[in-house]
Enzyme design. Structure first.
Site, PDB file in Angstrom:
ATOM      1  N   ALA A   1      10.793 -25.897  -1.565  1.00 10.90           N
ATOM      2  CA  ALA A   1      11.391 -25.087  -2.627  1.00 10.90           C
ATOM      3  C   ALA A   1      11.697 -25.952  -3.835  1.00 10.90           C
ATOM      4  CB  ALA A   1      12.677 -24.418  -2.130  1.00 10.90           C
ATOM      5  N   ASP A   2      11.750 -25.306  -4.970  1.00  8.97           N
ATOM      6  CA  ASP A   2      12.196 -25.959  -6.188  1.00  8.97           C
ATOM      7  C   ASP A   2      12.921 -24.926  -7.035  1.00  8.97           C
ATOM      8  OD1 ASP A   2      11.915 -28.646  -7.704  1.00  8.97           O
ATOM      9  OD2 ASP A   2      11.692 -27.082  -9.224  1.00  8.97           O
TER      10      ASP A   2
END
Length: 183
Positions: free
Chosen positions: A63-64
């Site tokens: 994730a970012d």
């Protein structure tokens, strides 16, 4: 299962939802590309992070998260002056937290982007200086953490709170369940 992130917040959210996993942070260049839209940016980084750590037979979650105001990506601040600038920009207005999440299982992958609108109260100089003194702004996109002292800055939130923290939990769990249902 592998979490391709060193974020303690992502670890806490995923563990709190009852998932067991190994932490294997991805080491990639997170510099935005020229004229890259914030949603495209987090989507690309989540895919690149997953690819950087994926091994055959593993389920990988990457994730970012970024904060965006007026189309501008607010990354993690480089220092207190940068954090101050970001908080002044967010003061008294709405912005978006965007998180790209990629789940990889074998040759299959799914990527989503979840966006949440957050509105801050008007921040005084004293409020900003107090918050900077907490140290919370140092490693967070947009220079704030909604799960900490900055929760007092939030007038309104439309969407997933866990998304703003760094991992949209309902959507991530749904992706994981659909992946594990295929095995």
């Amino acid at each position: 299962m592998v979490l391709a992130s060193g974020s303690p917040r992502r670890r806490e959210l995923l563990a709190g939802a009852g998932w067991e996993f190994e932490v294997r942070p991805a080491d990639i260049d997170e510099t935005p590309r020229r004229a890259e839209a914030p949603i495209d940016y987090v989507r690309r980084l989540s895919i690149e992070k997953a690819a950087a750590v994926a091994q055959p037979g593993e389920t990988v979650i990457a994730a970012d998260t970024t904060v965006e105001v007026d189309g501008t990506i607010l990354e993690k601040p480089v220092d207190d002056d940068d954090a101050r600038r970001m908080l002044e920009l967010l003061s008294g207005r709405s912005h978006h937290a965007h998180t790209g999440v990629t789940v990889v299982f074998g040759d299959d992958s799914q990527t989503i982007v979840v966006s949440t609108s957050v509105t801050f109260v008007d921040l005084t100089d004293d409020m900003i200086e107090w918050y900077l003194a907490t140290g919370e702004a140092d490693d967070k996109a947009g220079a704030y953490g909604i799960q900490g002292a900055a929760a007092g800055f939030v007038e309104r939130i439309d969407g997933s709170v866990t998304n703003v923290i760094g991992l949209p939990l309902a959507e991530t769990v749904a992706m994981l369940r659909s992946t594990t249902a295929r095995t």
